[in-house]
Design an enzyme around this catalytic site. Structure first.
Site, PDB file in Angstrom:
ATOM      1  N   ALA A 252      37.608  -0.755 -48.302  1.00 61.16           N
ATOM      2  CA  ALA A 252      36.087  -0.998 -48.541  1.00 61.16           C
ATOM      3  C   ALA A 252      35.303  -0.011 -48.130  1.00 61.16           C
ATOM      4  O   ALA A 252      34.030  -0.135 -47.971  1.00 61.16           O
ATOM      5  CB  ALA A 252      35.693  -2.505 -48.100  1.00 61.16           C
ATOM      6  N   ALA A 253      35.559   1.265 -47.585  1.00 60.77           N
ATOM      7  CA  ALA A 253      34.931   2.119 -47.307  1.00 60.77           C
ATOM      8  C   ALA A 253      33.802   2.856 -48.363  1.00 60.77           C
ATOM      9  O   ALA A 253      32.816   2.870 -48.406  1.00 60.77           O
ATOM     10  CB  ALA A 253      35.417   3.450 -46.855  1.00 60.77           C
ATOM     11  N   GLY A 254      34.532   2.788 -49.719  1.00 59.36           N
ATOM     12  CA  GLY A 254      33.909   3.164 -50.780  1.00 59.36           C
ATOM     13  C   GLY A 254      32.930   2.073 -51.260  1.00 59.36           C
ATOM     14  O   GLY A 254      31.856   2.442 -51.664  1.00 59.36           O
ATOM     15  N   ASP A 255      33.119   0.714 -50.885  1.00 57.81           N
ATOM     16  CA  ASP A 255      32.451  -0.275 -51.362  1.00 57.81           C
ATOM     17  C   ASP A 255      31.375  -0.268 -50.582  1.00 57.81           C
ATOM     18  O   ASP A 255      30.302  -0.461 -51.009  1.00 57.81           O
ATOM     19  CB  ASP A 255      33.210  -1.628 -51.587  1.00 57.81           C
ATOM     20  CG  ASP A 255      34.456  -1.504 -52.259  1.00 57.81           C
ATOM     21  OD1 ASP A 255      34.090  -0.986 -53.435  1.00 57.81           O
ATOM     22  OD2 ASP A 255      35.367  -2.442 -51.870  1.00 57.81           O
TER      23      ASP A 255
END
Ligand code: RIB
Length: 309
Positions: A252-255
């Site tokens: 979820a870093a990109g999210d």
């Protein structure tokens, strides 16, 4: 009537089953994990949560199953400052599931069962068209049926709602869809899938960005992991580095980056300021485990940025 600065996220909701292990199993191998966590995830929900926690005026279009997970996810999303009046409960369907392995260096591999996410049809999108038309921006990913992503982009385009597409997971997309997108945020793999250009350095990123501009997209932000992002606006590019932190889990870093980025842009920050804000949110997220449990609140992001000077 448009609500200035408001955001609609359209996308998936999953229950993430996360197993931390030293190394990924190879075919035929069984590996015992050190830690197991069941947490809420799904690219759409993670981006909605990132926006809600960082202060956006946000509504979410999504589907859950008529199971216990579905009702618990909805309660959680509402407590994250998200308008869930357009999250539908699908009869006789299970809430989406993601099975995730995280290895000793924080990398992950993910398998997904769409479940109720598959019921987010173009008809359901049409039922919520006013939400899209009234918003300033629409943020989407690719864990929902592609025809529904296209239907939502068309409604947005007709109503001057900016379309931001995070093209994850990697997928070949039609020129019709790409032509409706104002801003796209692929990682290196997704950029290669969309353009055929392998992204290994800034020069490659500039070429891939150029190819995406050629499809009619004004702003291209290619995320480059620990190297930051390649930002290209109408053909003019620059690399914007991120923050150095000790990453324990990149789920979820990109999210988080996407949700925080759009929130900051809707506050009329410049693109460079918005990217810095989103980098800070993502930097905090990678120091924590899981998808939504790792997403920071606004005060945490502001504090992090203050500490950076
Ligand atoms: O981007 C991370 C997400 O991908 C996880 O939360 C998982 O649900 C998958 O959708």
């Amino acid at each position: 009537m448009k609500t200035k600065g408001s955001l609609v996220v359209l996308g998936s909701i999953n229950a993430d089953h996360i197993l931390n292990l030293e190394h990924f199993p190879t075919p035929g191998e069984t590996v015992t994990g050190q830690e197991y966590q069941l947490a809420f995830g799904g690219k759409g929900a993670n981006q909605a949560v990132a926006a809600g926690r960082s202060g956006a005026d946000i509504a979410f279009i999504a589907c859950v199953g008529d199971d216990d997970t579905g009702s618990r996810v909805c309660r959680q999303l509402a407590s994250d400052n998200i308008d869930i009046s357009s999250v539908s409960t699908v009869n006789d369907a299970a809430t989406g599931v993601a099975l995730i392995f995280v290895n000793g260096t924080g990398e992950n591999i993910i398998g997904i069962h769409a479940g109720a996410n598959g019921a987010l049809t173009p008809e359901l999108v049409a039922a919520h068209q006013d939400k899209i038309a009234d918003a300033s921006a629409l943020l989407m990913q690719l864990e929902s049926p592609l025809e529904s992503v296209l239907a939502a982009a068309k409604i947005a385009h007709q109503n001057q709602t900016k379309v931001v597409l995070n093209p994850a997971p990697a997928c070949v997309l039609s020129d019709e869809l790409l032509g409706l997108v104002n801003m796209i945020t692929p990682n290196e793999t997704e950029a290669e899938k969309l353009t055929g250009i392998r992204v290994e350095n800034d020069e490659d990123a500039a070429k891939a960005a150029q190819a995406l501009h050629g499809k009619g997209i004004e702003t291209v932000i290619i995320t480059l992991g620990s190297r930051g992002v390649w930002l290209s606006e109408q053909g003019k590019g620059q690399r914007v580095p991120g923050f150095k932190v000790n990453a324990v889990d990149t789920i979820a870093a990109g999210d988080t980056f996407n949700g925080a980025l759009v929130t900051a842009l809707l506050e009329e920050k410049t693109l460079n300021e918005a990217i810095r804000f989103a980098h800070a949110a993502a930097a905090i997220a990678v120091t924590r485990k899981g998808a939504q449990p790792s997403v920071p609140w606004r005060n945490e992001i502001d504090e992090f940025l203050q500490q950076q000077g």
